[in-house]
Design a protein around this motif. Structure first.
Motif, mmCIF file in Angstrom:
data_model
loop_
_atom_site.group_PDB
_atom_site.id
_atom_site.type_symbol
_atom_site.label_atom_id
_atom_site.label_comp_id
_atom_site.label_asym_id
_atom_site.label_seq_id
_atom_site.Cartn_x
_atom_site.Cartn_y
_atom_site.Cartn_z
ATOM 1 N N LEU A 77 8.224 10.916 6.767
ATOM 2 C CA LEU A 77 7.281 11.523 5.774
ATOM 3 C C LEU A 77 8.062 12.835 5.364
ATOM 4 C CD1 LEU A 77 3.658 11.220 6.883
ATOM 5 C CD2 LEU A 77 5.171 9.654 5.477
ATOM 6 N N TRP A 78 8.644 13.480 6.361
ATOM 7 C CA TRP A 78 9.276 14.834 5.821
ATOM 8 C C TRP A 78 10.248 15.327 6.770
ATOM 9 C CZ3 TRP A 78 9.317 19.272 9.000
ATOM 10 C CH2 TRP A 78 9.524 20.570 8.639
ATOM 11 N N ASP A 79 11.322 15.936 6.542
ATOM 12 C CA ASP A 79 12.443 16.437 7.646
ATOM 13 C C ASP A 79 13.059 17.753 7.159
ATOM 14 O OD1 ASP A 79 14.273 16.019 5.399
ATOM 15 O OD2 ASP A 79 15.001 14.252 6.253
ATOM 16 N N ASP A 109 0.748 -1.135 -0.197
ATOM 17 C CA ASP A 109 -0.033 -0.093 0.162
ATOM 18 C C ASP A 109 0.664 1.082 0.070
ATOM 19 O OD1 ASP A 109 -2.201 -1.400 -0.076
ATOM 20 O OD2 ASP A 109 -2.603 -1.192 2.394
ATOM 21 N N GLU A 110 0.372 2.080 -0.892
ATOM 22 C CA GLU A 110 1.023 3.465 -0.958
ATOM 23 C C GLU A 110 0.111 4.570 -0.758
ATOM 24 O OE1 GLU A 110 4.262 6.235 -3.334
ATOM 25 O OE2 GLU A 110 3.387 4.348 -4.164
ATOM 26 N N VAL A 111 0.358 5.648 0.263
ATOM 27 C CA VAL A 111 -0.315 6.850 0.517
ATOM 28 C C VAL A 111 0.385 8.147 0.130
ATOM 29 C CG1 VAL A 111 -1.933 8.009 1.950
ATOM 30 C CG2 VAL A 111 -1.394 5.503 2.178
ATOM 31 N N SER A 112 -0.219 9.250 -0.553
ATOM 32 C CA SER A 112 0.314 10.254 -0.513
ATOM 33 C C SER A 112 -0.391 11.435 0.020
ATOM 34 C CB SER A 112 0.227 10.779 -2.173
ATOM 35 O OG SER A 112 0.993 12.278 -2.214
ATOM 36 N N LEU A 113 0.092 12.341 0.957
ATOM 37 C CA LEU A 113 -0.808 13.200 1.978
ATOM 38 C C LEU A 113 -0.251 14.561 1.576
ATOM 39 C CD1 LEU A 113 -0.324 10.957 5.329
ATOM 40 C CD2 LEU A 113 -2.377 10.999 3.663
ATOM 41 N N THR A 114 -1.059 15.579 1.878
ATOM 42 C CA THR A 114 -0.676 16.842 1.816
ATOM 43 C C THR A 114 -0.835 17.317 3.309
ATOM 44 O OG1 THR A 114 -1.606 17.460 -0.391
ATOM 45 C CG2 THR A 114 -1.400 19.285 0.957
ATOM 46 N N TYR A 123 8.914 12.054 1.501
ATOM 47 C CA TYR A 123 9.100 10.537 1.375
ATOM 48 C C TYR A 123 7.970 9.855 1.191
ATOM 49 C CZ TYR A 123 13.682 12.724 3.028
ATOM 50 O OH TYR A 123 14.555 13.510 3.263
ATOM 51 N N ARG A 124 7.961 8.743 0.366
ATOM 52 C CA ARG A 124 6.726 7.997 0.075
ATOM 53 C C ARG A 124 6.660 7.231 1.419
ATOM 54 N NH1 ARG A 124 8.556 4.748 -5.362
ATOM 55 N NH2 ARG A 124 6.260 4.241 -5.224
ATOM 56 N N VAL A 184 9.258 14.424 10.581
ATOM 57 C CA VAL A 184 7.629 13.928 10.812
ATOM 58 C C VAL A 184 7.674 12.269 10.264
ATOM 59 C CG1 VAL A 184 5.618 14.089 10.444
ATOM 60 C CG2 VAL A 184 6.944 16.000 10.685
ATOM 61 N N ALA A 185 7.232 11.535 11.167
ATOM 62 C CA ALA A 185 6.807 10.112 10.904
ATOM 63 C C ALA A 185 5.703 9.622 11.372
ATOM 64 C CB ALA A 185 7.918 9.283 11.913
#
Length: 212
Positions: A145-147, A102-107, A166-167, A129-130
């Motif tokens: 997800l972001w750094d 499964d893969e998710v893309s978030l804003t 990051y994915r 952020v994890a």
């Protein structure tokens, strides 16, 4: 008279010879003492310079070590009060990859105030952020997800609107209807002393039941 003058001349010669022989050891002794004194003086000067340089270096290193220890201990006196809030503004897509993951893309909208983490001994902050959740196989799954790196206090209060850097991929198909946390982690990197870390956990997030 002739005999007397000859005797006087011979006596004068003997006296002058004896006088020269008696002076020579004294002169040699004085010259030797002067040479030895010169060498001893040089050694004293060299010893004095080396000793002073060594003492100065030891003193400087001791002061530097003391200042480093004080700087490191002063961080323990700081009582930070960081705050953070993360909103999911949109789920851009939620799909199952061909090989089954499964893969998710978030804003995301990330708002934080980390200024209290900075002291005069802080060099920079590393933050990320994890997404954290449980699955039947693993008690804790953590996906970054972001750094970012925050180099100074004036940049430590921010609000950023971004997609996950990051994915967000699960090793399996466990994300449908999955509850998860978004956690802001930070590592404080000091100028001297040990690095320390902490986090703020934000819960109550859930992914949709169906792929999009």
């Amino acid at each position: 008279m002739a005999r007397d003058s000859g005797i006087w001349q011979n006596s004068f010669i003997f006296i002058s010879v004896d006088f020269n022989f008696s002076l020579r050891p004294k002169i040699k002794r004085q010259q030797l003492q002067q040479r030895q004194g010169t060498k001893t003086g040089k050694k004293k000067k060299m010893h004095s310079f080396g000793y002073r340089a060594n003492a100065l270096l030891t003193f400087a290193v001791t002061i530097l070590a003391l200042m480093c220890a004080i700087a490191s201990l002063s961080d323990n006196l700081n009582t930070p009060s960081p705050s953070a809030q993360i909103e999911i503004l949109n789920i851009n897509w939620f799909q199952k990859q061909p090989h089954g993951n499964d893969e998710v893309s978030l804003t995301l909208n990330i708002t934080a105030d980390l200024q209290s983490l900075f002291t005069w001994n802080t060099k920079q902050l590393f933050i990320f952020v994890a997404a954290e959740y449980e699955t039947p196989k693993n008690a804790l799954n953590q996906v970054s997800l972001w750094d970012a790196i925050i180099p100074a206090k004036e940049f430590a209060k921010f609000s950023i609107h971004t997609s996950n850097k990051y994915r967000f991929i699960d090793q399996g198909h466990n994300l449908r209807s999955k509850e998860f946390n978004l956690t802001l982690h930070w590592h404080v990197m000091p100028k001297t002393g040990k690095m320390f870390a902490n986090k703020i956990v934000m819960s109550g997030y859930r992914l949709p039941e169906d792929y999009r």
